[in-house]
Every structure is written in structure tokens, then in C-alpha cells.
Design an enzyme around this catalytic site. Structure first.
Site, PDB file in Angstrom:
ATOM      1  N   LYS A 121       0.902  -1.063   0.044  1.00  0.00           N
ATOM      2  CA  LYS A 121       0.051   0.053  -0.044  1.00  0.00           C
ATOM      3  C   LYS A 121       0.830   1.196   0.104  1.00  0.00           C
ATOM      4  O   LYS A 121       0.587   2.254  -0.755  1.00  0.00           O
ATOM      5  CB  LYS A 121      -0.989  -0.006   1.144  1.00  0.00           C
ATOM      6  CG  LYS A 121      -1.875  -1.200   1.270  1.00  0.00           C
ATOM      7  CD  LYS A 121      -2.859  -0.896   2.308  1.00  0.00           C
ATOM      8  CE  LYS A 121      -2.237  -1.102   3.652  1.00  0.00           C
ATOM      9  NZ  LYS A 121      -1.795  -2.783   3.811  1.00  0.00           N
ATOM     10  N   THR A 122       2.074   1.305   0.954  1.00  0.00           N
ATOM     11  CA  THR A 122       2.643   2.614   1.162  1.00  0.00           C
ATOM     12  C   THR A 122       3.395   3.023  -0.363  1.00  0.00           C
ATOM     13  O   THR A 122       3.465   4.002  -0.829  1.00  0.00           O
ATOM     14  CB  THR A 122       3.565   2.470   2.221  1.00  0.00           C
ATOM     15  OG1 THR A 122       2.952   2.327   3.319  1.00  0.00           O
ATOM     16  CG2 THR A 122       4.578   3.815   2.279  1.00  0.00           C
ATOM     17  N   GLU A 165      -3.592   5.976   1.454  1.00  0.00           N
ATOM     18  CA  GLU A 165      -3.631   4.725   1.849  1.00  0.00           C
ATOM     19  C   GLU A 165      -4.733   4.148   2.672  1.00  0.00           C
ATOM     20  O   GLU A 165      -5.090   4.870   3.453  1.00  0.00           O
ATOM     21  CB  GLU A 165      -2.134   4.570   2.575  1.00  0.00           C
ATOM     22  CG  GLU A 165      -1.514   3.190   3.017  1.00  0.00           C
ATOM     23  CD  GLU A 165      -0.308   3.198   3.573  1.00  0.00           C
ATOM     24  OE1 GLU A 165      -0.253   2.030   4.237  1.00  0.00           O
ATOM     25  OE2 GLU A 165       0.732   4.059   3.242  1.00  0.00           O
TER      26      GLU A 165
END
Length: 463
Positions: A121-122, A165
Site C-alpha cells: 500500500k505505502t 493509503e
């Protein structure tokens, strides 16, 4: 009150303001003109970056830190009910707002892209933030990690796109209503909150159901958990775009060619072949970039412009971040704490290392995760030449009887790995310095404070 600030958020107090998710929201509110305050357990570069924006940051938690005029108190799921500032807010009747609700309120009126998945995600959020900025689209973004300096995890831009995110760990991603949602993968994790894969899929289904009418779900065609989610999702008015190496992918990856610490990626999108560079190593990061490309295209950004702009992304803190080199040894920091992430990062490093050795200092993260996935963590460490395994970093959890790093060590040795238990973290720099030879790669791996060891290892190697 400045425009763009929800009324309840014009004088917020953040408990745990130094955290990756919390600090980003605080930063955006401060940039929009809110009077922001908060507290954190310890001093940090993030706290200093927030102060530079006019944010009041207290160190330590105490009831008196909550100002009389606070409009709300913002908390994450990690904040316990007995926190003195939270208790004071309840006593005074100050509204308590979950971090996800605060972030959702910042997206109102914009075009949100929410990036979800058990891993990546990051990185994917960062890739979108950097590439869209490179194209002059001035997005706002909130990322779970710093791009290049403390406090660089969020920005209030004056464009109409907001990249965020979306955290599944506590189901808080159900709060968002994105125009475009990315699901990178779906795996069992966060065992304190999810009892089964079915619960995980149900949670991701709810997230997919939050996509706005006419919006797009961008989802992996390669990962089985994501494919199962695609089968479960009732699309309705939502467009589903799959990406990956699978032959049936809508955005198909034709090749990923490693080029040192970079990759050259070729995809087929809407009948057009596009080749572009991803400036970080590893197949998994190349696929993250393809997800970002598909999401930007779904939002109407020309893919032929976005693809080369993705090369501007050069990494995020702790995601295979080169900390330095000493005595011919490179020290790299990895945030990997789930077996899939560990395997992906170690395979990426193996492709870079060639004949060089890979040495790992691994710190397990959470007792619950170790209890459920300790065996798989140990098996992943078999990809390294030698590993030091630290005690479990508890984060928000209390110990679980019988759950220790020995679960990982036993599994690693059973898989043929060379592993040493190191209960005292302070011994790691000397141990690594005694093991490492010129040309070796050293990874500090885990989501806890193992990241602090990188500079200490480099210092020891240089002596």
C-alpha cells in the site's frame, strides 16, 4: 476557519500525532489552516516537521495536554481507552474522531484514489503521489511512510485528486468512498481482528462496495486472494480493471527486466504497449507501479504520460531503503514483517546480490502475527545466507504465553536456514560487523525499531 477544513476539525488534538497515519492528517489540516495540536510518546523528526508547520506537539501523554478549546480528539485503533488525554476528552464531552473518519472528511469534494491490500500500500500510494505531482496535477496525499524526509508522508495540494493509503487492519478503510480503489492483494493478516480468510474477503468486499457510482476497482489478476475477491464483487456500476502477468489481465504485464537496482517494465494497456522504468528493485515493486498506472488511467490521466512519470519515484523510507555503505558492505532497511513481504524483499535482494551474501537482522512484529505465521517467517529467512532473529516487537499488543521468536527460529532451522537468536538488540551491530565481508548485503528487517540499527551497523563496520 479556513476553507476546506470540516468544522469539527478546525482545532483538533491528535493522540499519537507522530504516527505515520496520524501525522499525515495533522499535516494536511495544518496546511489548510487548522489550529492543530497533539501528543506523542517520544521526540522524533516527524514531531519537528509538524512543529515547523505551526503544530503544537507535546511529548508524553497527560490530561493537561488537551487544550480547553479543542474541537475534537483524533485517535487511531492503537490508542487505549485508559490514555489520559482520551479519558479527559470523554470527561469534557469533546468529540472523539477515529483517524479514518478524519481522513475521509479531508477527501470530501475531491477525487479520491484509495490504495488497499495486505502488502504494497505505502509503495503504490507513494508512486501515485510522486508521478501525479511530476505531471503537475498537484494531488493531495496521505501515505503510511515518508518519501524522502520526516513529515513527507502527506501534502495538501490544490489539485482535485487525493491519493490515500487505505488500511484494512482494523476495517477503517470502510470509511472511504473512493472514485478509484486499488486492491493489490488479499491475504490473512491482522489476526487480532480477523479470524479467517472469509472475514478478510468480507471486509475487502465492503471496501469495494464503497466505490462511488461510475468509479473503478483496480485489482490484481495474479494473486489468488485478489482473484477470489474479483469473483465475489458484484460490480454494478463499478468498472473492474485487472492488472498483472496473467493472460486474462486487462492491463497485462508483458515483461519485467531487472536492471541493477531498477526494473524495465512493458505493459499492454488498451491495445497499446508501454515501456517504462521503475527506479526500485524487485518484481513486486514493478507490479505496484503497474497498479498505479492502471489507477491513474482510470481517473483519466493519459497512460502514455503517467508511465514515464512513474520513474520519478525513487523509494520510500524503509522499503528496501539503502542506509549506506561501509567496508564494502551495503546496509538496507526493509519494512517487511509478513512472510509474503519478507520473501519478496529477499528475492529482490538476491537478484541484486548475485554471488554476494545476504545477512538479515529480523525483528518479528506482533505476538499475534508471530503465533499465526511464525513458521512461514522462518521459511522466508531461509532465502538469506544468515539471519539474526530479535525478540518480538510488541507494538500495541500484550504478550501471548508461549509465543516467542523461537517459533520462527525453529522453523528457519528446519528449512535449512542459518539462524542465531539475539535477545539483546544492542548486540546486533557488533555481531553483523563480525560476520560481514566486502560485497555482502545487510538487511535490517521488520516494522518495529529494528530500523534504528542501520546507522549503528554502518558505524561499527567503519571502525
Amino acid at each position: 476557519m479556513a476553507p476546506g477544513i470540516p468544522t469539527a476539525m478546525d482545532r483538533p488534538h491528535f493522540i499519537g500525532i507522530g504516527g505515520a497515519g496520524m501525522s499525515g492528517i495533522a499535516k494536511i489540516l495544518a496546511q489548510r489552516g487548522a489550529k492543530v495540536a497533539g501528543s506523542d510518546a517520544k521526540e522524533s523528526g516527524t514531531a519537528q516537521a509538524l512543529r515547523a508547520l505551526g503544530v503544537t506537539v507535546h511529548i508524553g501523554h497527560a490530561a493537561e495536554h488537551l487544550a480547553d478549546d479543542a474541537s475534537c480528539v483524533v485517535v487511531s485503533s492503537a490508542i487505549r481507552q485508559d490514555n489520559p488525554e482520551l479519558a479527559r476528552a470523554v470527561e469534557l464531552g469533546v468529540p472523539v474522531v477515529h483517524r479514518a473518519d478524519a481522513l475521509a472528511s479531508l477527501m470530501d469534494g475531491l477525487r479520491p484514489i484509495a490504495v488497499a491490500g495486505t502488502h504494497g500500500k505505502t509503495t503504490t500510494t507513494s508512486m501515485l503521489a510522486v508521478s501525479l505531482s511530476e505531471l503537475g496535477l498537484r494531488p493531495s496525499y496521505a501515505i503510511g511512510g515518508d518519501l524522502d524526509a520526516p513529515g513527507s508522508n502527506a501534502l495538501h495540494g490544490d489539485g482535485d485528486i487525493f491519493v490515500a493509503e487505505a488500511d484494512e487492519s482494523d476495517r477503517s478503510f470502510h470509511k472511504y468512498a473512493p472514485e478509484v480503489a486499488i486492491v493489490l492483494n488479499v491475504e490473512l493478516d491482522h489476526h487480532a481482528n480477523y479470524a479467517s480468510m472469509d472475514e478478510i474477503h468480507e471486509s475487502f468486499e465492503t471496501f469495494a462496495g464503497r466505490i462511488t457510482e461510475g468509479g473503478t476497482l483496480v485489482i490484481s489478476a495474479d494473486q489468488e486472494g485478489a482473484r477470489e475477491l474479483t469473483r465475489r464483487v458484484t460490480a454494478g456500476d463499478v468498472r473492474v480493471v485487472t492488472y498483472g502477468e496473467a493472460e486474462d489481465a486487462d492491463v497485462r504485464v508483458l515483461s519485467v527486466v531487472a536492471q541493477g537496482l531498477k526494473s524495465r517494465v512493458t505493459v499492454l494497456l488498451d491495445g497499446q504497449e508501454l515501456t517504462f522504468t521503475v527506479s526500485v528493485p524487485g518484481r513486486h515493486y514493478a507490479l505496484n507501479a503497474v497498479a498505479a498506472l492502471a489507477a491513474g488511467a482510470a481517473l483519466g490521466v493519459p497512460a502514455a504520460e503517467l508511465a514515464p512519470a512513474l520513474a520519478a519515484y525513487t523509494g520510500v523510507k524503509r522499503r528496501l531503503q539503502l542506509k549506506g555503505e561501509a567496508a564494502g558492505v551495503q546496509v538496507i532497511d526493509s519494512y517487511a514483517h509478513h512472510p509474503t513481504e519478507m520473501t519478496a524483499d529477499l528475492e529482490a535482494m538476491r537478484a541484486v546480490a548475485g554471488d554476494a551474501r545476504i545477512l538479515v537482522a529480523y525483528q518479528p512484529h506482533l505476538f499475534s502475527r508471530t503465533q499465526e505465521l511464525g513458521k512461514e517467517m522462518g521459511e522466508a529467512l531461509a532465502l538469506a545466507d544468515s539471519s539474526l532473529v530479535l525478540d518480538i516487537y510488541p507494538a500495541r499488543e500484550d504478550p501471548i504465553p508461549g509465543v516467542t521468536s523461537e517459533l520462527i527460529i525453529d522453523a528457519a532451522r528446519a528449512a535449512g536456514a542459518e539462524v542465531t537468536a539475539v535477545p539483546d538488540k544492542s548486540e546486533v551491530p557488533a555481531l553483523i560487523a563480525g560476520m560481514a565481508k566486502p560485497g555482502d548485503l545487510v538487511l535490517t528487517m521488520g516494522a518495529g525499531d529494528v530500523t534504528d540499527l542501520g546507522p549503528l551497523i554502518l558505524d561499527r563496520l567503519s571502525k
